[in-house]
Design a protein around this motif. Structure first.
Motif, short mmCIF file in Angstrom:
data_model
loop_
_atom_site.label_atom_id
_atom_site.label_comp_id
_atom_site.label_asym_id
_atom_site.label_seq_id
_atom_site.Cartn_x
_atom_site.Cartn_y
_atom_site.Cartn_z
N HIS A 95 0.36 -9.54 -1.13
CA HIS A 95 0.92 -9.17 -1.77
C HIS A 95 1.26 -9.96 -3.23
O HIS A 95 2.33 -9.41 -4.28
N LEU A 145 -5.00 -5.40 -1.62
CA LEU A 145 -4.30 -3.87 -2.44
C LEU A 145 -4.69 -2.75 -3.31
O LEU A 145 -5.31 -2.57 -3.12
N ILE A 146 -3.83 -1.13 -2.74
CA ILE A 146 -3.87 -0.50 -2.94
C ILE A 146 -4.16 -0.49 -4.89
O ILE A 146 -5.45 -0.49 -5.64
N ALA A 149 -7.74 -2.33 -5.30
CA ALA A 149 -8.57 -0.66 -5.42
C ALA A 149 -9.14 0.28 -6.22
O ALA A 149 -9.98 0.24 -6.54
N GLY A 180 -14.01 6.88 1.39
CA GLY A 180 -12.68 6.70 0.54
C GLY A 180 -11.34 6.55 0.50
O GLY A 180 -10.44 7.24 0.69
N PRO A 182 -8.57 4.07 -1.14
CA PRO A 182 -8.47 3.99 -2.72
C PRO A 182 -9.17 3.58 -3.49
O PRO A 182 -9.37 4.70 -4.66
N ILE A 201 -18.81 9.73 0.19
CA ILE A 201 -19.45 9.65 1.54
C ILE A 201 -18.43 9.02 2.11
O ILE A 201 -18.23 7.68 1.95
N GLY A 208 -9.08 5.63 3.89
CA GLY A 208 -8.90 4.29 4.07
C GLY A 208 -8.27 3.88 5.10
O GLY A 208 -7.71 4.96 5.72
N LYS A 217 4.34 2.83 9.11
CA LYS A 217 4.48 1.40 8.37
C LYS A 217 4.93 1.77 6.75
O LYS A 217 4.66 2.57 5.70
N LEU A 218 5.81 0.87 5.96
CA LEU A 218 6.12 0.67 4.78
C LEU A 218 5.06 0.82 3.80
O LEU A 218 4.90 -1.15 4.07
N VAL A 219 4.04 0.57 2.90
CA VAL A 219 3.31 0.34 2.00
C VAL A 219 3.89 -0.02 0.77
O VAL A 219 4.57 1.31 0.39
N LYS A 261 -19.96 10.83 8.31
CA LYS A 261 -20.71 10.51 7.93
C LYS A 261 -21.03 8.92 7.60
O LYS A 261 -20.51 8.17 6.55
N LYS A 262 -22.35 8.31 8.02
CA LYS A 262 -21.56 6.94 8.11
C LYS A 262 -22.46 6.08 7.54
O LYS A 262 -24.11 6.68 7.76
N ARG A 302 -13.21 -3.87 7.92
CA ARG A 302 -12.50 -3.32 8.70
C ARG A 302 -13.11 -3.17 9.99
O ARG A 302 -13.01 -2.97 11.09
N LEU A 308 -23.55 -5.16 6.89
CA LEU A 308 -24.38 -4.50 6.12
C LEU A 308 -24.89 -4.61 4.82
O LEU A 308 -25.58 -4.00 4.72
C1 LIG Z 1 -1.88 -2.72 7.93
C2 LIG Z 1 -1.75 -2.86 6.95
C3 LIG Z 1 -0.70 -3.32 6.18
C4 LIG Z 1 -0.94 -2.90 4.56
N1 LIG Z 1 -0.42 -2.84 3.50
C5 LIG Z 1 -0.71 -2.72 2.26
C6 LIG Z 1 0.43 -2.44 1.21
O1 LIG Z 1 1.76 -2.35 1.45
N2 LIG Z 1 0.59 -2.69 0.37
C7 LIG Z 1 -1.23 -2.32 -0.12
O2 LIG Z 1 -1.30 -2.77 -1.60
N3 LIG Z 1 -2.14 -3.52 0.99
C8 LIG Z 1 -1.62 -3.25 1.66
N4 LIG Z 1 -2.92 -3.07 2.33
C9 LIG Z 1 -4.23 -3.36 1.70
C10 LIG Z 1 -4.54 -2.23 1.38
O3 LIG Z 1 -4.86 -1.39 2.61
C11 LIG Z 1 -6.39 -2.21 1.18
O4 LIG Z 1 -6.36 -3.57 0.74
C12 LIG Z 1 -6.74 -1.39 0.79
O5 LIG Z 1 -6.41 -0.04 1.96
C13 LIG Z 1 -8.07 -1.07 0.29
O6 LIG Z 1 -8.65 -0.07 0.17
P1 LIG Z 1 -10.21 -0.12 -0.12
O7 LIG Z 1 -10.19 1.50 -0.78
O8 LIG Z 1 -11.24 -1.26 -0.73
O9 LIG Z 1 -10.83 0.37 1.31
P2 LIG Z 1 -10.48 0.77 2.04
O10 LIG Z 1 -8.80 1.48 2.31
O11 LIG Z 1 -10.44 -0.15 3.62
O12 LIG Z 1 -11.33 2.10 2.99
C14 LIG Z 1 -12.49 1.76 2.99
C15 LIG Z 1 -13.06 3.29 3.65
O13 LIG Z 1 -14.52 2.81 3.57
C16 LIG Z 1 -15.33 4.09 5.15
N5 LIG Z 1 -16.01 2.93 5.53
C17 LIG Z 1 -16.16 1.91 5.69
N6 LIG Z 1 -17.10 1.41 6.29
C18 LIG Z 1 -18.04 2.54 6.06
C19 LIG Z 1 -19.76 3.03 6.15
N7 LIG Z 1 -20.78 2.30 6.97
N8 LIG Z 1 -20.01 4.54 6.24
C20 LIG Z 1 -18.76 5.47 5.41
N9 LIG Z 1 -17.94 5.16 5.16
C21 LIG Z 1 -17.45 3.49 5.44
C22 LIG Z 1 -14.13 3.69 5.47
O14 LIG Z 1 -14.05 4.62 6.85
C23 LIG Z 1 -12.54 3.93 4.78
O15 LIG Z 1 -12.22 4.72 4.35
C24 LIG Z 1 -2.18 -2.80 4.46
C25 LIG Z 1 -3.89 -3.41 4.87
C26 LIG Z 1 -3.99 -3.28 6.69
C27 LIG Z 1 -4.62 -4.04 7.54
#
Ligand SMILES: Cc1cc2nc3c(=O)[nH]c(=O)nc-3n(C[C@H](O)[C@H](O)[C@H](O)COP(=O)(O)OP(=O)(O)OC[C@H]3O[C@@H](n4cnc5c(N)ncnc54)[C@H](O)[C@@H]3O)c2cc1C
Length: 320
Positions: A95, A145-146, A149, A180, A182, A201, A208, A217-219, A261-262, A302, A308
């Motif tokens: 943050h 952070l969202i 992303a 899917g 942010p 996909i 996500g 949880k407050l985001v 789908k993974k 996560r 991979l």
């Molecule tokens: C507890 C917690 C609290 C948080 N609080 C905040 C906050 O208050 N403010 C903030 O800005 N950020 C916060 N974050 C961080 C924020 O959630 C992440 O930085 C953000 O979601 C990242 O986005 P992303 O799109 O990169 O990945 P993610 O949101 O992690 O999305 C990844 C997606 O990829 C998919 N995926 C993964 N592997 C595969 C695969 N092999 N095949 C198909 N799909 C796959 C997953 O299912 C998921 O849907 C927090 C994180 C956590 C864990």
């Protein structure tokens, strides 16, 4: 007169000690607690941050503890030996409240020396990996952070130039986006805005990591702008509100997506085409193959994403 002075100074000393002793005791107790937390996190492998985190300059730190108190995620930092120290790094979300609140500028937020990190992929200024045509958006690249992303998803699409002749092939997508969250949603909206042929996909539902947050949880999120949708207008959402927002966007803009789908591999098929291979979460023997000119990996951090990426052949700061 002398007696009066002695009494006065004894009283002053007494009052100072009265307030000072509990403060010293509390400070010692906090330092002990911080050390214990640091040790516990180390044993659980949670001590080292995986994303951007505070980089503390101990020679500037005055040990005031403002950074410790301002962190919205709780005990990431603690005071050990009178200096701010990372005690539970893996929970850091980046943050940056610590950096903003430090009165002496002793903290910056960053990734440190990525050339020594075997979990941070090498990326160019457009988020392109060591494999031309494969990009990384969002937390997978090391920045949580969202806001980051969403911005990275947009940035990649902005500079993407699919080959117009190849784009005419009906079974070849200009870009396939995996993930899917942010980052993936933002990239998909950007692709749609630019009229690219695209496919998003995800192994689960849209949204996500937000889906894994604790209930209510407050985001916290800075104001960000998504292609087609516009600004996320609030700086605070509950987990449930944010999921609702992603679902509304998914539906309203009819994001072309394939859920449950993974991804298990991306293989270069020829100079300009990738073969994207997925399995069905509910039927792992059911394999799907999709072709794309470009691939955006927005997988978050996560699970086993790093393994991979290594299987795909993407290079990291330090290859161990
Ligand atoms: C507890 C917690 C609290 C948080 N609080 C905040 C906050 O208050 N403010 C903030 O800005 N950020 C916060 N974050 C961080 C924020 O959630 C992440 O930085 C953000 O979601 C990242 O986005 P992303 O799109 O990169 O990945 P993610 O949101 O992690 O999305 C990844 C997606 O990829 C998919 N995926 C993964 N592997 C595969 C695969 N092999 N095949 C198909 N799909 C796959 C997953 O299912 C998921 O849907 C927090 C994180 C956590 C864990």
């Amino acid at each position: 007169m002398i007696l009066e002075n002695v009494v006065t100074w004894t009283l002053v000393g007494g009052v100072i000690l009265f307030f000072l002793l509990p403060y010293i005791r509390q400070t010692k107790k906090n330092a002990q607690l911080s050390l214990e937390t640091k040790e516990r996190s180390k044993q659980m492998g949670d001590d080292i941050p995986t994303v951007q985190h505070p980089l503390i300059n101990p020679s500037l730190c005055i040990g005031c503890g403002t950074c410790v108190r301002k962190c919205p995620e709780g005990t990431i930092l603690g005071l050990v030996g009178g200096k701010s120290t990372i005690i539970n790094g893996a929970n850091c979300k980046g943050h940056g409240r610590c950096e903003a609140s430090c009165p002496v500028g002793a903290i910056t937020i960053g990734l440190g020396d990525t050339s020594k990190r075997s979990d941070i992929p090498i990326l160019d200024e457009n988020q392109q990996t060591s494999i031309e045509g494969i990009y990384i958006a969002g937390e997978l690249g090391g920045y949580a952070l969202i806001r980051n992303a969403v911005n990275q998803g947009k940035t990649i699409i902005k500079q993407l130039k699919p080959d117009a002749t190849l784009s005419k092939q009906p079974d070849l997508f200009d870009v396939i986006i995996i993930g899917g969250g942010p980052a993936g949603i933002s990239a998909a909206l950007g692709a749609k805005e630019k009229k690219f042929s695209y496919l998003l996909i995800d192994q689960q539902a849209i949204g996500g990591t937000v889906r894994q947050y604790p209930r209510e949880k407050l985001v916290l999120t800075d104001l960000v702008e998504l292609p087609l949708y516009g600004k996320l207008t609030k700086s605070e959402y509950t987990k449930e509100e944010l999921i609702q927002t992603w679902e509304t966007i998914h539906k309203k803009f009819k994001i072309h997506s394939l859920l449950t789908k993974k991804l298990f591999n991306v293989v270069r098929q020829d100079e300009s085409t990738f073969d994207v291979r997925v399995t069905d979460i509910n039927d792992p023997k059911n394999i799907g193959r999709y072709k794309a000119q470009n691939v955006i990996l927005a997988l978050g951090r996560r699970g086993n994403e790093i393994a991979l990426l290594k299987k795909i052949g993407i290079q990291f700061g330090s290859e161990d």
